[in-house]
Design a protein around this motif. Structure first.
Motif, mmCIF file in Angstrom:
data_model
loop_
_atom_site.group_PDB
_atom_site.id
_atom_site.type_symbol
_atom_site.label_atom_id
_atom_site.label_comp_id
_atom_site.label_asym_id
_atom_site.label_seq_id
_atom_site.Cartn_x
_atom_site.Cartn_y
_atom_site.Cartn_z
ATOM 1 N N SER A 209 38.477 33.472 38.776
ATOM 2 C CA SER A 209 37.956 34.884 38.879
ATOM 3 C C SER A 209 36.657 34.895 38.466
ATOM 4 O O SER A 209 35.762 33.974 38.133
ATOM 5 C CB SER A 209 38.546 35.628 37.652
ATOM 6 O OG SER A 209 38.690 36.945 37.559
ATOM 7 N N GLU A 280 43.827 39.993 46.721
ATOM 8 C CA GLU A 280 44.076 40.465 45.383
ATOM 9 C C GLU A 280 43.219 40.760 44.279
ATOM 10 O O GLU A 280 43.088 40.216 43.290
ATOM 11 C CB GLU A 280 45.034 39.450 45.164
ATOM 12 C CG GLU A 280 46.347 38.970 45.508
ATOM 13 C CD GLU A 280 46.873 37.705 45.066
ATOM 14 O OE1 GLU A 280 46.656 37.226 44.202
ATOM 15 O OE2 GLU A 280 48.229 37.323 45.418
ATOM 16 N N ARG A 319 36.624 39.977 25.894
ATOM 17 C CA ARG A 319 35.909 39.236 26.697
ATOM 18 C C ARG A 319 34.675 38.297 26.352
ATOM 19 O O ARG A 319 34.513 37.037 26.253
ATOM 20 C CB ARG A 319 35.460 39.780 28.029
ATOM 21 C CG ARG A 319 36.884 40.584 28.931
ATOM 22 C CD ARG A 319 36.426 40.768 30.150
ATOM 23 N NE ARG A 319 36.052 39.873 31.262
ATOM 24 C CZ ARG A 319 35.010 39.330 31.565
ATOM 25 N NH1 ARG A 319 33.936 39.976 30.881
ATOM 26 N NH2 ARG A 319 34.842 38.401 32.179
ATOM 27 N N TYR A 323 35.671 34.567 26.454
ATOM 28 C CA TYR A 323 34.475 33.876 27.701
ATOM 29 C C TYR A 323 33.186 33.645 27.397
ATOM 30 O O TYR A 323 32.396 33.548 28.164
ATOM 31 C CB TYR A 323 34.988 34.424 29.037
ATOM 32 C CG TYR A 323 36.501 34.713 29.012
ATOM 33 C CD1 TYR A 323 37.451 33.875 29.145
ATOM 34 C CD2 TYR A 323 36.665 36.157 29.249
ATOM 35 C CE1 TYR A 323 38.723 34.057 29.626
ATOM 36 C CE2 TYR A 323 37.977 36.450 29.686
ATOM 37 C CZ TYR A 323 39.061 35.405 29.731
ATOM 38 O OH TYR A 323 40.400 35.715 29.856
ATOM 39 N N TYR A 379 40.102 43.814 32.470
ATOM 40 C CA TYR A 379 40.439 42.870 31.255
ATOM 41 C C TYR A 379 39.615 43.145 30.100
ATOM 42 O O TYR A 379 39.478 42.658 29.234
ATOM 43 C CB TYR A 379 39.739 41.408 31.921
ATOM 44 C CG TYR A 379 40.417 41.014 33.110
ATOM 45 C CD1 TYR A 379 41.811 40.852 33.257
ATOM 46 C CD2 TYR A 379 39.385 40.891 34.313
ATOM 47 C CE1 TYR A 379 42.176 40.274 34.563
ATOM 48 C CE2 TYR A 379 40.252 40.430 35.349
ATOM 49 C CZ TYR A 379 41.527 40.353 35.537
ATOM 50 O OH TYR A 379 41.976 39.946 36.697
HETATM 51 N N1 LLP Z 1 45.448 37.072 41.932
HETATM 52 C C1 LLP Z 1 45.754 36.137 40.791
HETATM 53 C C2 LLP Z 1 46.921 35.244 41.252
HETATM 54 C C3 LLP Z 1 45.369 35.947 39.654
HETATM 55 O O1 LLP Z 1 45.618 35.011 38.835
HETATM 56 C C4 LLP Z 1 44.146 36.924 39.281
HETATM 57 C C5 LLP Z 1 43.490 36.777 38.014
HETATM 58 C C6 LLP Z 1 43.731 37.826 40.429
HETATM 59 C C7 LLP Z 1 44.332 37.873 41.470
HETATM 60 C C8 LLP Z 1 42.792 38.779 40.210
HETATM 61 O O2 LLP Z 1 41.497 38.267 39.795
HETATM 62 P P1 LLP Z 1 40.165 39.071 39.646
HETATM 63 O O3 LLP Z 1 39.823 39.592 41.261
HETATM 64 O O4 LLP Z 1 40.324 40.260 38.715
HETATM 65 O O5 LLP Z 1 39.402 38.302 39.368
HETATM 66 N N2 LLP Z 1 40.886 37.623 31.783
HETATM 67 C C9 LLP Z 1 39.966 36.964 32.559
HETATM 68 C C10 LLP Z 1 40.267 37.013 34.111
HETATM 69 C C11 LLP Z 1 41.616 36.384 34.234
HETATM 70 C C12 LLP Z 1 42.155 36.296 35.493
HETATM 71 C C13 LLP Z 1 43.565 35.865 35.630
HETATM 72 N N3 LLP Z 1 43.970 35.983 37.079
HETATM 73 C C14 LLP Z 1 38.493 37.770 32.326
HETATM 74 O O6 LLP Z 1 38.542 38.681 31.649
HETATM 75 O O7 LLP Z 1 37.464 37.356 32.990
#
Ligand code: LLP
Length: 422
Positions: A209, A280, A319, A323, A379
């Motif tokens: 991410s 996604e 967050r 992180y 998030y």
């Molecule tokens: N697809 C899959 C299989 C995922 O595991 C994730 C996020 C996404 C799509 C979406 O990712 P994005 O486009 O939002 O980066 N809690 C953390 C982020 C964890 C993301 C987990 N998976 C944060 O606050 O930075």
């Protein structure tokens, strides 16, 4: 119209000395809905969807990653903009049901799918499963056999590509639990192809991410195509390439990921193979579309630090604690004559890790002043908890001059009702 400094969205802007979301001044929202408060801008979400459509083309499947913010009203907004969904749990599938949304354009990933989740998603007729582990195959095949229809699956490959992101949100290295290592994937493809109740329709990768460059997306695709090209059976029937999410945003410091560059890095190869891109995105759609408004409770100096105590905490926005994430923080109605001071913005929770931002230069504040923590739409609310028996904030969606409360603040009775009736 001045954008709020550090905001990745022009729809959070200063008007008449007050921070507004689209046509609505934030202090009026806090008066109505209390503090802390999550505020989302519908126009920002629309623009982000349009940007991805422009980059990836109309044919691409846009599956919003529900985990980034699963609010039913935001899911409806995204559905109305043409999105399907990326699900990772039976609970997220239940949310689609609760929002009366169709499931046919959704995909289901998840490193540890439970039998009931697989059954529920098969029954819901989702587009395809992203298979991450061999244990899923017999469960998927059995569900297919029961329904009399082969289940469409994409194999999630772990391409061992470094996404260059925080270790806790990196998923595409072989030391991560996600996906199937490429050197073990051949046997799994064989098992899928051999099963009449499974149909291999694609490959999936998700590297992590908050990615900042297109290069890891290109590197992952190169590894996937090299794997596929080793054996014609690996390409048979394949029509989707799900490149995951992970598109990074600026958080007031950097640039957001150039999504055009990502599209350009993968599209020619995908077009040549007749593979439809699936993306996604979570953070890219919602991150800059939301802020967390909080009220100053007081100030105290201790050691070398000056602490600004506010009513939002790590339970509301995890967050920074989890992180070391840095969200821009701005005053909602900065007084013109206030001098700037350096402060640690901290919440009331009993943890030293309970901070929203450290070493921030902000206009000197008084109790009752409002601050806005920016880029908190993804998030933020979705990772909020009731730690310290705190009620999660209300959430409101602004669309032009229209305001809609999309989640009530919890009541204390709700927090312990399952204990009272245990
Ligand atoms: N697809 C899959 C299989 C995922 O595991 C994730 C996020 C996404 C799509 C979406 O990712 P994005 O486009 O939002 O980066 N809690 C953390 C982020 C964890 C993301 C987990 N998976 C944060 O606050 O930075």
């Amino acid at each position: 119209m001045d954008s709020a400094p550090g905001s990745g969205s022009p729809h959070f802007h200063l008007r008449g000395g007050e921070l507004c979301c689209e046509g609505v001044a934030l202090p009026s929202l806090v008066e109505q809905f209390g503090s802390p408060l999550y505020v989302y801008s519908a126009a920002t979400v629309r623009e982000r969807v349009a940007r991805l459509r422009a980059a990836f083309g109309e044919r691409a499947h846009l599956c919003y990653a529900v985990k980034a913010n699963p609010n039913l009203h935001l899911l409806r907004l995204l559905h109305d903009l043409g999105c399907g969904f990326d699900l990772v749990s039976g609970g997220e599938l239940e949310r689609l049901r609760a929002a009366s949304l169709p499931t046919a354009r959704s995909v289901f990933a998840g490193v540890g799918k439970e039998p009931w989740e697989i059954d529920a998603a098969v029954a819901a007729g989702i587009l395809f499963f992203n298979v991450e582990s061999p244990h899923e195959l017999p469960l998927l095949a059995a569900a297919g056999a029961r329904g009399g229809r082969a289940v469409q699956v994409a194999l999630r490959l772990n391409p061992d590509v470094d996404a260059g992101t925080h270790a806790y949100i990196s998923t595409g290295k072989d030391e991560n639990k996600f996906g199937v290592a490429i050197d073990r994937a051949g046997a799994i493809v064989d098992a899928i192809v051999a099963d009449p109740w499974l149909e291999l329709v694609g490959y999936h990768v998700h590297l992590g991410s908050q990615l900042q460059t297109a290069a890891p997306y290109a590197a992952a695709l190169a590894r996937v195509t090299a794997f596929v090209d080793q054996d014609p059976r690996r390409a048979e029937g394949v029509r989707y390439y799900d490149l995951g999410g992970g598109f990074g945003i600026g958080y007031g410091r950097g640039e957001e990921l150039d999504v055009e560059a990502v599209a350009q890095a993968v599209q020619p190869q995908l077009a040549a193979r007749g593979w439809t891109p699936v993306i996604e995105p979570g953070r890219y759609l919602l991150g800059d579309a939301g802020i967390l408004v909080t009220t100053v409770l007081g100030e105290k100096a201790q050691g070398k630090a000056r602490f600004l105590l506010v009513d939002a905490a790590m339970n509301d926005l995890l967050r920074p604690a989890l992180y070391q994430a840095e969200h821009p923080i701005v005053a909602v109605a900065p007084r013109a004559d206030a001098d700037e001071v350096e402060v640690d913005v901290v919440g009331p929770v009993c943890e030293t890790s309970d901070f929203l931002g450290r070493g921030r230069r902000l206009p000197r504040c008084r109790a009752g002043d409002l601050l806005a923590v920016l880029a908190a739409g993804a998030y933020g609310a979705s990772m909020a908890s009731n730690y310290n028996t705190r009620r999660r904030p209300a959430e409101v969606l602004v669309d032009g001059d229209q305001v809609r409360r999309i989640r009530r603040r919890e009541t204390f009775a709700q927090l312990f009702e399952n204990e009272v009736e245990a």
